[in-house]
Design a protein around this motif. Structure first.
Motif, short mmCIF file in Angstrom:
data_model
loop_
_atom_site.label_atom_id
_atom_site.label_comp_id
_atom_site.label_asym_id
_atom_site.label_seq_id
_atom_site.Cartn_x
_atom_site.Cartn_y
_atom_site.Cartn_z
N UNK A 115 0.76 -1.19 0.00
CA UNK A 115 -0.08 0.09 0.12
C UNK A 115 0.96 1.33 -0.12
N UNK A 116 1.81 1.17 0.70
CA UNK A 116 2.86 2.39 0.78
C UNK A 116 3.63 2.58 -0.66
N UNK A 117 3.83 1.52 -1.35
CA UNK A 117 4.47 1.66 -2.47
C UNK A 117 3.50 2.39 -3.50
N UNK A 118 2.03 1.83 -3.46
CA UNK A 118 1.19 2.76 -4.12
C UNK A 118 0.85 4.12 -3.99
N UNK A 119 1.05 4.44 -2.60
CA UNK A 119 0.83 5.81 -2.07
C UNK A 119 1.93 6.65 -2.86
N UNK A 120 3.22 5.99 -2.63
CA UNK A 120 4.46 6.68 -3.22
C UNK A 120 4.35 6.82 -4.69
N UNK A 121 3.97 5.86 -5.33
CA UNK A 121 3.66 5.94 -6.91
C UNK A 121 2.73 7.13 -7.35
N UNK A 123 1.79 9.57 -5.51
CA UNK A 123 2.43 10.90 -5.07
C UNK A 123 3.23 11.28 -6.01
N UNK A 124 4.18 10.40 -6.42
CA UNK A 124 5.03 10.67 -7.57
C UNK A 124 4.39 11.28 -8.94
N UNK A 125 3.29 10.57 -9.43
CA UNK A 125 2.79 10.82 -10.58
C UNK A 125 1.89 12.00 -10.45
N UNK A 126 1.30 12.06 -9.42
CA UNK A 126 0.34 13.30 -9.42
C UNK A 126 0.41 14.37 -8.44
N UNK A 127 1.58 14.09 -7.41
CA UNK A 127 1.57 15.02 -6.31
C UNK A 127 2.30 16.31 -6.65
N UNK A 128 2.86 16.53 -7.90
CA UNK A 128 3.53 17.77 -8.23
C UNK A 128 2.62 18.80 -8.25
N UNK A 129 3.15 19.89 -7.44
CA UNK A 129 2.57 21.20 -7.39
C UNK A 129 1.53 21.12 -6.34
N UNK A 130 1.64 20.04 -5.58
CA UNK A 130 0.46 19.92 -4.42
C UNK A 130 1.19 20.13 -3.05
#
Length: 157
Positions: A115-121, A123-130
């Motif tokens: 689950x943590x790996x999913x969160x990390x992925x 966050x990397x994919x759509x967390x920019x600018x957030x």
């Protein structure tokens, strides 16, 4: 083989009760010892085949004590055999419990890590600018590789 996911919690009260039960077990077995790895290695081991041998030896010694030297403590041997036989079912039960706790801990840890790996992925994919850039970099340290030493540096050492 499909694995059932674990969806459970362990409340502090229950955790404390289990720890207290373990403490009670230790209290009831005050003669337990802790051997070093070297001590464990040096001791002869009594497995299933040896149990029959030891039982037969105790029987022979009990029925024929005259051939034993005076220094041989037959009563101590009897106590050792009785204690081993009394501890054996406890060992089996505790070993089974430890395997269940180990397997459950491994499985639930694996689920949490996945689950943590999913969160990390995500966050990397759509967390920019957030506002997640710093946290993504921090989480990414988990995967950072240590630089390899150059062979010439290793040879110099």
């Amino acid at each position: 083989m499909p694995r059932t996911s674990i969806s459970a919690t362990l409340a502090q009260k229950e955790r404390d009760a289990v720890l207290q039960a373990i403490a009670t077990i230790k209290e009831k077995l005050p003669f337990l010892i802790d051997l070093s790895a070297e001590e464990r290695k040096a001791l002869p081991k009594m497995g299933d085949k040896s149990r029959a041998f030891v039982g037969k030896a105790l029987e022979v010694a009990t029925q024929n004590p005259e051939f034993l030297p005076r220094s041989f403590d037959l009563e101590e041997m009897r106590k050792d055999v009785q204690l081993f036989e009394a501890l054996y079912p406890l060992l089996l039960s505790l070993t089974q419990l430890q395997e269940l706790v180990d397997d459950t801990s491994l499985a639930v840890g694996s689920e949490a890590y996945a689950a943590a790996l999913q969160v990390y992925n995500y966050a990397k994919a759509s967390g920019q600018g957030a506002g997640l850039d710093a946290v993504v970099v921090e989480m990414g340290q988990r995967f950072a590789r240590k630089p390899r030493k150059v062979k010439s540096q290793e040879a110099a050492l």
